[in-house]
Design a protein around this motif. Structure first.
Motif, PDB file in Angstrom:
ATOM      1  N   LEU A   1     -12.151  11.324   6.571  1.00  0.00           N
ATOM      2  CA  LEU A   1     -10.884  10.820   6.041  1.00  0.00           C
ATOM      3  C   LEU A   1     -10.000  10.262   7.153  1.00  0.00           C
ATOM      4  O   LEU A   1      -9.416   9.181   7.028  1.00  0.00           O
ATOM      5  N   LEU A   2      -9.907  11.008   8.255  1.00  0.00           N
ATOM      6  CA  LEU A   2      -9.086  10.545   9.378  1.00  0.00           C
ATOM      7  C   LEU A   2      -9.667   9.274   9.987  1.00  0.00           C
ATOM      8  O   LEU A   2      -8.927   8.359  10.375  1.00  0.00           O
ATOM      9  N   TRP A   3     -10.993   9.214  10.075  1.00  0.00           N
ATOM     10  CA  TRP A   3     -11.639   8.012  10.620  1.00  0.00           C
ATOM     11  C   TRP A   3     -11.372   6.808   9.718  1.00  0.00           C
ATOM     12  O   TRP A   3     -11.071   5.709  10.216  1.00  0.00           O
ATOM     13  N   LEU A   4     -11.471   7.007   8.402  1.00  0.00           N
ATOM     14  CA  LEU A   4     -11.195   5.908   7.486  1.00  0.00           C
ATOM     15  C   LEU A   4      -9.762   5.413   7.639  1.00  0.00           C
ATOM     16  O   LEU A   4      -9.509   4.196   7.599  1.00  0.00           O
ATOM     17  N   TYR A   5      -8.836   6.333   7.824  1.00  0.00           N
ATOM     18  CA  TYR A   5      -7.445   5.902   7.998  1.00  0.00           C
ATOM     19  C   TYR A   5      -7.280   5.104   9.288  1.00  0.00           C
ATOM     20  O   TYR A   5      -6.569   4.085   9.309  1.00  0.00           O
ATOM     21  N   LEU A   6      -7.936   5.542  10.352  1.00  0.00           N
ATOM     22  CA  LEU A   6      -7.867   4.792  11.611  1.00  0.00           C
ATOM     23  C   LEU A   6      -8.484   3.408  11.450  1.00  0.00           C
ATOM     24  O   LEU A   6      -7.985   2.429  12.023  1.00  0.00           O
ATOM     25  N   VAL A   7      -9.568   3.310  10.680  1.00  0.00           N
ATOM     26  CA  VAL A   7     -10.178   1.994  10.416  1.00  0.00           C
ATOM     27  C   VAL A   7      -9.194   1.118   9.649  1.00  0.00           C
ATOM     28  O   VAL A   7      -9.054  -0.082   9.931  1.00  0.00           O
ATOM     29  N   CYS A   8      -8.491   1.704   8.684  1.00  0.00           N
ATOM     30  CA  CYS A   8      -7.468   0.949   7.948  1.00  0.00           C
ATOM     31  C   CYS A   8      -6.414   0.394   8.902  1.00  0.00           C
ATOM     32  O   CYS A   8      -5.974  -0.754   8.759  1.00  0.00           O
ATOM     33  N   VAL A   9      -6.014   1.212   9.871  1.00  0.00           N
ATOM     34  CA  VAL A   9      -5.021   0.761  10.855  1.00  0.00           C
ATOM     35  C   VAL A   9      -5.593  -0.349  11.716  1.00  0.00           C
ATOM     36  O   VAL A   9      -4.939  -1.376  11.946  1.00  0.00           O
ATOM     37  N   ARG A  10      -6.827  -0.170  12.175  1.00  0.00           N
ATOM     38  CA  ARG A  10      -7.446  -1.189  13.038  1.00  0.00           C
ATOM     39  C   ARG A  10      -7.662  -2.502  12.292  1.00  0.00           C
ATOM     40  O   ARG A  10      -7.580  -3.584  12.892  1.00  0.00           O
ATOM     41  N   GLN A  11      -7.932  -2.407  10.991  1.00  0.00           N
ATOM     42  CA  GLN A  11      -8.119  -3.621  10.193  1.00  0.00           C
ATOM     43  C   GLN A  11      -6.789  -4.244   9.774  1.00  0.00           C
ATOM     44  O   GLN A  11      -6.766  -5.248   9.070  1.00  0.00           O
ATOM     45  N   ARG A  12      -5.716  -3.619  10.214  1.00  0.00           N
ATOM     46  CA  ARG A  12      -4.364  -4.130   9.970  1.00  0.00           C
ATOM     47  C   ARG A  12      -4.085  -4.323   8.476  1.00  0.00           C
ATOM     48  O   ARG A  12      -3.651  -5.392   8.037  1.00  0.00           O
ATOM     49  N   GLN A  13      -4.356  -3.261   7.732  1.00  0.00           N
ATOM     50  CA  GLN A  13      -3.943  -3.294   6.336  1.00  0.00           C
ATOM     51  C   GLN A  13      -2.428  -3.501   6.274  1.00  0.00           C
ATOM     52  O   GLN A  13      -1.702  -3.120   7.186  1.00  0.00           O
ATOM     53  N   PRO A  14      -1.929  -4.097   5.208  1.00  0.00           N
ATOM     54  CA  PRO A  14      -0.476  -4.257   5.066  1.00  0.00           C
ATOM     55  C   PRO A  14       0.249  -2.917   5.189  1.00  0.00           C
ATOM     56  O   PRO A  14      -0.252  -1.881   4.764  1.00  0.00           O
ATOM     57  N   LEU A  15       1.408  -2.948   5.775  1.00  0.00           N
ATOM     58  CA  LEU A  15       2.174  -1.737   6.048  1.00  0.00           C
ATOM     59  C   LEU A  15       2.383  -0.856   4.820  1.00  0.00           C
ATOM     60  O   LEU A  15       2.260   0.370   4.922  1.00  0.00           O
ATOM     61  N   PRO A  16       2.710  -1.409   3.638  1.00  0.00           N
ATOM     62  CA  PRO A  16       2.894  -0.522   2.489  1.00  0.00           C
ATOM     63  C   PRO A  16       1.674   0.342   2.196  1.00  0.00           C
ATOM     64  O   PRO A  16       1.809   1.516   1.841  1.00  0.00           O
ATOM     65  N   LEU A  17       0.476  -0.219   2.350  1.00  0.00           N
ATOM     66  CA  LEU A  17      -0.739   0.546   2.094  1.00  0.00           C
ATOM     67  C   LEU A  17      -0.936   1.633   3.137  1.00  0.00           C
ATOM     68  O   LEU A  17      -1.342   2.762   2.820  1.00  0.00           O
TER      69      LEU A  17
END
Length: 411
Positions: free
Chosen positions: A323-339
């Motif tokens: 779960l933590l890794w997926l969240y870091l991937v979301c950050v690295r992929q620059r998901q929009p801030l609201p997400l």
């Protein structure tokens, strides 16, 4: 109509665009319900009862039928009050019961079925807007095949909350601030984790004001550098006001967003006579709280007291790490801030709650932005291969859901 226009189109065009995702979602959920029905029949149990009249479903029905004030005092002194359950789902159950032949439990089941489709559409809309249609379809199918996806069809509030959260986030992403605030307010009337939606709306709105202010200053400086000096005694030139009517719309959206959660929490405080923090006392009676993950960490450590349970403890560690890794991937992929804000708050509240550790998988159901990296990876596969992957996982999920709900299930 361009691709971007189609994504934003209301009504039938948007529904046609989302149709593959919704049909796929319905097929996966139908498979899960079929597996549950067969498994329950083999064990001489009612699948419908498992979906509508156990655990939290009973608490919601009591609120819908009798209102607030019911509580159970346990032998150890703990008090379980139905004030812990937010009111939107019981309100909808009461409305459907009053206007249709449905029982309160049947009304809750119906609300969940309809809300799960609305949630699937909202998840598609968000993923489609950010990454395109194929990723949107994959995101919905991944949400459908989660191991505890059967909860999406139960008379619980997860589906209703996810629908409100997804569409609120989509409204933020598309600049519909009043809609975003209104949906965030409704999400706040559905579950305590409505705080995540409010946080996403507020952080995005405040930063948009900051960006507008910064842009106005930059534009003003550039205009001043290009413009001739004002003659002596002339009034100073002013930079244009950014945003126009959009400023008022954003402000209204930010004002609306917390009203649901704040209103209910204040009402509970007044109802119990314990002031603004009365809701925390209600949750304490259920041994719920936020301790930064200490109790959950102790729960995992205690699993390593024997060889069989050590495997469960290892599985929990791997699950949290994923779960933590997926969240870091979301950050690295620059998901929009609201997400990112929304998923981060949902993740923190789920992992750092101090009780009901078996509930954590279903508490994470609304954290759909965590699935977007996996959806992107699945979307890159050729259609036959991605369909095979989803079908295999869907079968496994259906079997697991039937076994789980006939066993321990959600508390």
């Amino acid at each position: 109509m361009t691709d971007l226009e189609t994504r934003a189109a209301p009504g039938s065009a948007a529904l046609r665009r989302a149709a593959p995702a919704l049909l796929g979602y319905a097929a996966v959920r139908a498979l899960g319900l079929l597996a549950l029905a067969l498994w329950s029949a083999a064990r001489d149990k009612s699948a419908y009862t498992l979906l509508t009249a156990r655990w939290d479903s009973l608490w919601y029905v009591r609120v819908a039928e009798l209102g607030y004030g019911y509580e159970v005092r346990l032998p150890n002194g703990d008090v379980h009050s139905n004030l812990a359950f937010f009111p939107l789902l019981p309100w909808l159950e009461r409305l459907l019961h009053a206007t249709t032949p449905l029982s309160y439990a049947g009304a809750g089941f119906t609300v969940s079925l309809l809300a799960s489709l609305a949630a699937a559409w909202g998840i598609f809309a968000v993923a489609d807007h950010v990454y395109g249609r194929r990723a949107g379809v994959c995101a919905v199918l991944l949400w459908a095949v989660l191991p505890v996806g059967i909860v999406q069809s139960m008379a619980y509030s997860e589906s209703l909350f996810t629908a409100l959260a997804a569409w609120s986030l989509y409204a933020v992403l598309t600049g519909r601030w009043v809609t975003a605030g209104a949906l965030a307010s409704l999400a706040g009337l559905t579950r305590p984790v409505g705080l995540a939606v409010v946080a996403a709306v507020w952080v995005s709105g405040v930063l948009s004001f900051v960006r507008d202010r910064s842009a106005a200053r930059t534009e003003g400086a550039q205009t001043a550098a290009r413009a001739p000096q004002s003659p002596p005694g002339a009034p100073p030139r002013r930079a244009p006001t950014p945003g126009g009517g959009g400023v008022a719309e954003r402000a209204l959206g930010l004002l609306l967003a917390p009203l649901g959660a704040v209103g209910y929490v204040l009402w509970v405080g007044h109802h119990t006579g314990k002031g603004p923090l009365g809701y925390l006392d209600v949750q304490a009676g259920w041994r719920n709280g936020f301790d930064g993950g200490y109790a959950f960490a102790r729960f995992i450590i205690d699993k390593f007291t024997s060889i069989p349970s050590a495997f469960a403890g290892l599985g929990l560690i791997v699950g949290v790490a994923l779960l933590l890794w997926l969240y870091l991937v979301c950050v690295r992929q620059r998901q929009p801030l609201p997400l990112l804000v929304y998923a981060g708050v949902v993740l923190a509240l789920a992992l750092c709650a101090s009780s009901y550790f078996g509930s954590k998988p279903r508490l994470l159901l609304p954290a759909f932005p965590l699935l977007l990296p996996l959806a992107l990876a699945l979307a890159r596969l050729r259609t036959p291969r991605s369909a095979l992957v989803v079908a295999g996982v869907a079968v496994a999920s259906a079997v697991y859901g039937a076994w789980w709900l006939n066993g321990s299930g959600p508390p």
